[in-house]
Design an enzyme around this catalytic site. Structure first.
Site, PDB file in Angstrom:
ATOM      1  N   SER A  47       0.831  -1.203   0.000  1.00 12.29           N
ATOM      2  CA  SER A  47       0.000   0.000   0.000  1.00 12.29           C
ATOM      3  C   SER A  47       0.862   1.248   0.000  1.00 12.29           C
ATOM      4  CB  SER A  47      -0.903   0.010   1.235  1.00 12.29           C
ATOM      5  OG  SER A  47      -1.778  -1.099   1.195  1.00 12.29           O
ATOM      6  N   CYS A  48       0.229   2.348  -0.377  1.00 16.27           N
ATOM      7  CA  CYS A  48       0.849   3.670  -0.405  1.00 16.27           C
ATOM      8  C   CYS A  48       1.519   3.944   0.940  1.00 16.27           C
ATOM      9  CB  CYS A  48      -0.244   4.700  -0.688  1.00 16.27           C
ATOM     10  SG  CYS A  48       0.323   6.394  -0.676  1.00 16.27           S
ATOM     11  N   PRO A  49       2.716   4.442   0.943  1.00 17.62           N
ATOM     12  CA  PRO A  49       3.544   4.941  -0.153  1.00 17.62           C
ATOM     13  C   PRO A  49       4.587   3.947  -0.640  1.00 17.62           C
ATOM     14  CG  PRO A  49       4.510   5.678   1.882  1.00 17.62           C
ATOM     15  CD  PRO A  49       3.281   4.844   2.248  1.00 17.62           C
TER      16      PRO A  49
END
Length: 81
Positions: free
Chosen positions: A12-14
């Site tokens: 997942s981000c980042p």
């Protein structure tokens, strides 16, 4: 010019952008990095990342929920005189 594959599916981000940035730092100007991701936020993240860093996002798409990005490493900045 070569192409490297970076599989960041499930992250997942980042993390996808951070891992791509690390990979690009070790590549030669003009080389391509193909990133495979599943995080929907990656679309906006990679667009912003390329805009801010000077790397070229030359292609992106989706197939069955898997996103694919092709980034061309920016040329080296000219040395200051």
């Amino acid at each position: 010019m070569s192409e490297m594959l970076l599989d960041v599916k499930g992250l997942s981000c980042p993390l996808p952008v951070l891992k791509a940035n690390r990979a690009l730092r070790g590549m030669q100007p003009g080389d391509r990095l193909r990133v495979i991701a599943t995080d929907r936020a990656s679309v906006a993240d990679f667009q912003a990342f390329c805009r801010e860093t000077g790397h070229a996002l030359i292609a992106f798409g989706e197939d069955g929920g898997v996103l694919s990005f092709v980034i061309r490493r920016r040329p080296e900045a000219p040395a200051a005189s």
